[in-house]
Scaffold this motif. Structure first.
Motif, PDB file in Angstrom:
ATOM      1  N   VAL A   1      19.256   0.922 -43.790  1.00 24.21           N
ATOM      2  CA  VAL A   1      17.981   0.775 -43.089  1.00 24.21           C
ATOM      3  C   VAL A   1      18.257   0.598 -41.602  1.00 24.21           C
ATOM      4  O   VAL A   1      19.102  -0.223 -41.218  1.00 24.21           O
ATOM      5  N   VAL A   2      17.563   1.349 -40.771  1.00 26.41           N
ATOM      6  CA  VAL A   2      17.658   1.202 -39.319  1.00 26.41           C
ATOM      7  C   VAL A   2      16.432   0.409 -38.854  1.00 26.41           C
ATOM      8  O   VAL A   2      15.296   0.821 -39.088  1.00 26.41           O
ATOM      9  N   VAL A   3      16.683  -0.722 -38.224  1.00 25.97           N
ATOM     10  CA  VAL A   3      15.614  -1.605 -37.766  1.00 25.97           C
ATOM     11  C   VAL A   3      15.519  -1.529 -36.248  1.00 25.97           C
ATOM     12  O   VAL A   3      16.501  -1.758 -35.541  1.00 25.97           O
ATOM     13  N   VAL A   4      14.343  -1.207 -35.752  1.00 21.04           N
ATOM     14  CA  VAL A   4      14.097  -1.174 -34.309  1.00 21.04           C
ATOM     15  C   VAL A   4      13.532  -2.524 -33.898  1.00 21.04           C
ATOM     16  O   VAL A   4      12.477  -2.946 -34.379  1.00 21.04           O
ATOM     17  N   SER A   5      14.247  -3.215 -33.017  1.00 18.55           N
ATOM     18  CA  SER A   5      13.863  -4.556 -32.579  1.00 18.55           C
ATOM     19  C   SER A   5      13.791  -4.579 -31.058  1.00 18.55           C
ATOM     20  O   SER A   5      14.662  -4.006 -30.391  1.00 18.55           O
ATOM     21  N   PRO A   6      12.787  -5.217 -30.463  1.00 17.97           N
ATOM     22  CA  PRO A   6      12.577  -5.104 -29.016  1.00 17.97           C
ATOM     23  C   PRO A   6      13.520  -5.918 -28.139  1.00 17.97           C
ATOM     24  O   PRO A   6      13.660  -5.622 -26.961  1.00 17.97           O
ATOM     25  N   LEU A   7      14.154  -6.947 -28.690  1.00 13.30           N
ATOM     26  CA  LEU A   7      14.965  -7.834 -27.854  1.00 13.30           C
ATOM     27  C   LEU A   7      16.400  -7.883 -28.340  1.00 13.30           C
ATOM     28  O   LEU A   7      16.693  -8.350 -29.447  1.00 13.30           O
ATOM     29  N   ILE A   8      17.311  -7.421 -27.493  1.00 14.96           N
ATOM     30  CA  ILE A   8      18.735  -7.424 -27.836  1.00 14.96           C
ATOM     31  C   ILE A   8      19.221  -8.842 -28.107  1.00 14.96           C
ATOM     32  O   ILE A   8      20.029  -9.075 -29.008  1.00 14.96           O
TER      33      ILE A   8
ATOM     34  N   SER B   1      17.784  -1.350 -30.357  1.00 18.52           N
ATOM     35  CA  SER B   1      16.626  -1.462 -29.477  1.00 18.52           C
ATOM     36  C   SER B   1      15.942  -0.100 -29.447  1.00 18.52           C
ATOM     37  O   SER B   1      16.573   0.927 -29.744  1.00 18.52           O
ATOM     38  N   PRO B   2      14.661  -0.045 -29.089  1.00 21.18           N
ATOM     39  CA  PRO B   2      14.013   1.270 -29.005  1.00 21.18           C
ATOM     40  C   PRO B   2      14.691   2.184 -27.990  1.00 21.18           C
ATOM     41  O   PRO B   2      14.803   3.387 -28.208  1.00 21.18           O
TER      42      PRO B   2
ATOM     43  N   CYS C   1      17.762   5.427 -45.348  1.00 25.88           N
ATOM     44  CA  CYS C   1      16.715   5.432 -46.369  1.00 25.88           C
ATOM     45  C   CYS C   1      15.380   4.909 -45.824  1.00 25.88           C
ATOM     46  O   CYS C   1      14.345   5.077 -46.473  1.00 25.88           O
ATOM     47  N   LEU C   2      15.396   4.288 -44.628  1.00 17.42           N
ATOM     48  CA  LEU C   2      14.159   3.729 -44.069  1.00 17.42           C
ATOM     49  C   LEU C   2      14.345   3.399 -42.597  1.00 17.42           C
ATOM     50  O   LEU C   2      15.392   2.898 -42.189  1.00 17.42           O
ATOM     51  N   PHE C   3      13.318   3.691 -41.797  1.00 14.74           N
ATOM     52  CA  PHE C   3      13.222   3.172 -40.432  1.00 14.74           C
ATOM     53  C   PHE C   3      12.197   2.037 -40.452  1.00 14.74           C
ATOM     54  O   PHE C   3      11.061   2.221 -40.919  1.00 14.74           O
ATOM     55  N   ALA C   4      12.584   0.882 -39.949  1.00 12.28           N
ATOM     56  CA  ALA C   4      11.674  -0.262 -39.868  1.00 12.28           C
ATOM     57  C   ALA C   4      11.413  -0.567 -38.394  1.00 12.28           C
ATOM     58  O   ALA C   4      12.357  -0.840 -37.645  1.00 12.28           O
ATOM     59  N   ILE C   5      10.154  -0.498 -37.987  1.00 11.33           N
ATOM     60  CA  ILE C   5       9.786  -0.780 -36.595  1.00 11.33           C
ATOM     61  C   ILE C   5       9.233  -2.198 -36.545  1.00 11.33           C
ATOM     62  O   ILE C   5       8.085  -2.451 -36.921  1.00 11.33           O
ATOM     63  N   ASP C   6      10.063  -3.135 -36.095  1.00 14.56           N
ATOM     64  CA  ASP C   6       9.626  -4.533 -36.032  1.00 14.56           C
ATOM     65  C   ASP C   6       8.814  -4.754 -34.756  1.00 14.56           C
ATOM     66  O   ASP C   6       8.996  -4.050 -33.755  1.00 14.56           O
TER      67      ASP C   6
ATOM     68  N   LEU D   1       5.962  -3.044 -38.792  1.00 12.10           N
ATOM     69  CA  LEU D   1       5.696  -4.438 -39.142  1.00 12.10           C
ATOM     70  C   LEU D   1       5.289  -5.243 -37.920  1.00 12.10           C
ATOM     71  O   LEU D   1       5.859  -5.084 -36.831  1.00 12.10           O
ATOM     72  N   THR D   2       4.330  -6.127 -38.097  1.00  7.38           N
ATOM     73  CA  THR D   2       3.950  -7.071 -37.046  1.00  7.38           C
ATOM     74  C   THR D   2       3.205  -8.244 -37.669  1.00  7.38           C
ATOM     75  O   THR D   2       2.677  -8.130 -38.779  1.00  7.38           O
ATOM     76  N   ALA D   3       3.185  -9.356 -36.943  1.00  8.21           N
ATOM     77  CA  ALA D   3       2.468 -10.547 -37.431  1.00  8.21           C
ATOM     78  C   ALA D   3       1.064 -10.608 -36.860  1.00  8.21           C
ATOM     79  O   ALA D   3       0.205 -11.302 -37.402  1.00  8.21           O
ATOM     80  N   THR D   4       0.817  -9.894 -35.761  1.00  9.14           N
ATOM     81  CA  THR D   4      -0.471 -10.039 -35.081  1.00  9.14           C
ATOM     82  C   THR D   4      -0.979  -8.682 -34.637  1.00  9.14           C
ATOM     83  O   THR D   4      -0.440  -8.099 -33.717  1.00  9.14           O
ATOM     84  N   ALA D   5      -2.026  -8.208 -35.276  1.00 10.55           N
ATOM     85  CA  ALA D   5      -2.663  -6.964 -34.857  1.00 10.55           C
ATOM     86  C   ALA D   5      -4.095  -6.957 -35.361  1.00 10.55           C
ATOM     87  O   ALA D   5      -4.328  -7.082 -36.559  1.00 10.55           O
ATOM     88  N   ASP D   6      -5.044  -6.827 -34.432  1.00  9.87           N
ATOM     89  CA  ASP D   6      -6.428  -6.688 -34.863  1.00  9.87           C
ATOM     90  C   ASP D   6      -6.657  -5.254 -35.342  1.00  9.87           C
ATOM     91  O   ASP D   6      -5.747  -4.424 -35.357  1.00  9.87           O
ATOM     92  N   ARG D   7      -7.897  -4.925 -35.723  1.00  5.14           N
ATOM     93  CA  ARG D   7      -8.164  -3.610 -36.314  1.00  5.14           C
ATOM     94  C   ARG D   7      -7.805  -2.478 -35.357  1.00  5.14           C
ATOM     95  O   ARG D   7      -7.197  -1.478 -35.756  1.00  5.14           O
TER      96      ARG D   7
END
Length: 607
Positions: free
Chosen positions: A65-72, A119-120, A137-142, A176-182
């Motif tokens: 799995v490749v995870v994209v995370s914003p902060l090194i 990182s992106p 097998c999966l890209f995960a965009i955190d 994936l995210t913890a905070t997102a309105d519609r």
């Protein structure tokens, strides 16, 4: 593999590597979707178990799995946490040598790595190089909200991740995210080009967090509040959020003068200074971090017992994400927001200077945050409603619930307001709705024909200020949802339809002059460990954990969470088999340091 077979395998891996006996709501549904090749948008609260959603597919599949995370700066913490569970993971980034990065890439190509953090910026740079030869097998965009300008933390580089679908059309993407309105949720899916994604919207309710707002406090009062929290939780941590770097520095200096172990974190520091501050906090060497919003994304520290905001956040999404860093272990935690109208003035000034095309949206989001701070209804219900989640009862764990104002049956008022919305095809905002209900003779009301509606003038008995107050409450309680894309016209919700049909009643807070006395809120009580011996054993095990963590060069929470230590103090395991029954201890951790904790329990009990 059938769904039953997949779940059997997943549960076995969950127990082995994480020490859990069951999945949280939504986790397996998401795992099953991406394992079948389907994209997914996953909205789960901080501490809700998002990481297992993308880590488990790596264990269930041959690929990685490749995870994209914003902060090194946070990647290494996440890698260490995975390695502590026995899951091979690496972070490829510019803070490491080319030799180390190349070695890890070679290991990934050889199939020895299950999870890779990038990182992106790094992913975009390497997308046509070694990534195309990898068995993914999966890209995960955190932190996927960063891709949307509607979101509270927009980052332009995230928009380039739209290239993933064209380069890897057959590999599922999980956002994936913890905070997102519609608005933000829809934008995430559109920008990433996701195809019929599973949309999992977990509950935003964090009942273990107490919510409190204090109005008009002095700087001295703010520092005294933090001092009180450090005394109440001497062995745990807390975060102070401020509006500016200068205020973060000042708060840190004042706390240090009081003998409180504190550090500072903001974007004005060098990368090494920020990394040092984060390490001091994560490893428990300081009790408090005073920070701007630059701090916190991805922090997985489980024993943060409180979060204090010295100033009003820019929007509810930011506020929710920041308070969500407390109580990740599920134990009680406190949140305090200091509010003054001066914060609103400063925030509006920043929005006006931004010259953004979305100024109107940002202003409305600030207004909603201001209304939360000034609210006289259950604060948790406001938060749930904002994210589109119904909550039919008060939470009894916020300052408003602890000191409730006078309530009355507002069902008839709500029915009148809902009727006004429906008879105008839901094309009106609060002020026009009040004018219709009050029977205003305003020219625009007559021009649009609203003076001929059955609801015109049905609310003449109440002043405009009262109607404004009550309709804002209805918004906060989830009767209406403002459509921020269309001038904040009020849209009815399923709750509204039940009320207008007489299927449900609505309690409202009676309109009174604004209170000048700050509400009191009860401090949460940590759960009892059953007796004095268990509590003493828990503290003893925390010291053992700290020693082991220092020797191993990892953060204490990566060894075991407080929740695991509490369970251990109650169960008092005497063997590795008994240790596996403790919450959060899998086979890998039991083998790695189980004997240490078993011996510590023996020593304590025989003392």
């Amino acid at each position: 593999m059938t769904s039953t077979q997949l779940k059997t395998s997943a549960l076995a891996l969950l127990k082995k590597f994480y020490g859990y006996d069951s999945f949280r709501p939504g986790q397996f549904e998401v795992i099953e979707a991406v394992c079948s090749g389907r994209d997914a948008v996953v909205i789960m609260p901080t501490g809700g178990g998002k990481s297992i959603c993308y880590q488990m597919p790596a264990l269930l599949n041959d690929g990685c799995v490749v995870v994209v995370s914003p902060l090194i700066a946070l990647m290494q913490d996440q890698v260490q946490a995975l390695m502590a569970n026995g899951i091979p993971a690496v972070a490829i980034n510019s803070n490491r040598s080319d030799f180390d990065n190349r070695s890890d890439i070679d290991a990934a190509h050889a199939g020895r790595i299950k999870i890779i953090y990038l990182s992106p910026e790094r992913l975009i740079a390497d997308i046509d190089q070694w990534l195309t030869r990898l068995n993914i097998c999966l890209f995960a965009i955190d932190e996927a909200h960063c891709i949307s300008q509607w979101g509270h933390d927009f980052r332009k580089v995230y928009t380039q991740l739209s290239a993933l679908k064209s380069k890897f059309p057959n590999i599922p993407i999980m956002a994936l995210t913890a905070t997102a309105d519609r608005l933000t949720r829809d934008d995430i899916s559109r920008q990433l080009g996701l195809k019929d994604p599973l949309r999992w919207l977990g509950s935003f309710n964090r009942p273990n967090l107490s919510l409190k707002v204090i109005t008009g406090a002095t700087s001295r009062k703010k520092i005294q509040t933090v001092q009180g929290l450090t005394r109440r939780y001497p062995n745990d941590s807390g975060i102070v959020y401020t509006l500016s770097r200068k205020n973060a520095e000042s708060a840190n200096e004042q706390l240090n003068r009081l003998g409180i172990r504190s550090t500072v974190y903001h974007a004005g520091l060098t990368p090494s200074q920020r990394q040092k501050a984060q390490s001091l906090f994560t490893n428990g060497q300081v009790q408090v971090v005073c920070a701007t919003i630059a701090f916190g994304m991805g922090i997985d520290k489980s024993n943060i017992r409180w979060v204090v905001h010295f100033n009003l956040p820019a929007n509810i999404e930011s506020y929710y994400q920041e308070i969500g860093r407390a109580g990740r272990d599920g134990l009680p935690a406190e949140t305090v927001l200091f509010y003054s109208y001066q914060d609103v003035v400063l925030r509006r000034g920043l929005i006006e200077k931004s010259e953004s095309a979305l100024q109107q949206i940002f202003t409305e989001k600030l207004t909603q945050m201001q209304r939360y701070a000034e609210a006289q209804v259950c604060r948790r219900r406001i938060l749930m409603s904002y994210f589109g989640e119904e909550m039919s009862e008060d939470c009894h764990n916020c300052d408003v619930c602890h000191n409730p104002p006078e309530r009355f049956d507002g069902t008839i008022l709500a029915q009148k307001a809902i009727s006004a919305a429906l008879r105008t095809d839901q094309h009106i905002g609060i002020f026009t709705m009040v004018d219709i209900l009050r029977g205003s003779a305003r020219a625009e009301i007559r021009r649009l024909g609203y003076d001929h509606l059955k609801t015109y003038g049905v609310g003449r008995d109440l002043p405009s200020a009262d109607w404004n107050f009550y309709i804002q409450q209805m918004v906060q309680l989830g009767v209406f949802e403002p459509d921020m894309e269309h001038n904040n016209v009020l849209k009815t919700t399923p709750l509204a339809m039940r009320i207008v049909r007489g299927q449900e009643a609505l309690q409202l807070t009676r309109f009174v002059a604004r209170e000048r006395v700050a509400r009191k809120a009860k401090a949460p009580t940590l759960p009892s460990l059953g007796g004095g011996t268990s509590k003493e054993l828990f503290e003893y095990l925390k010291r053992v954990r700290m020693r082991f963590a220092s020797q191993s060069g990892i953060a204490p929470y990566m060894v075991l969470s407080d929740k695991s230590l509490q369970d251990m103090a109650i169960r008092r395991p005497r063997s590795l088999d008994e240790l596996l029954d403790v919450h959060g201890i899998g086979e890998y951790k039991a083998k790695r340091f189980g004997e240490i904790f078993i011996a510590a329990i023996e020593d304590f009990l025989n003392d």
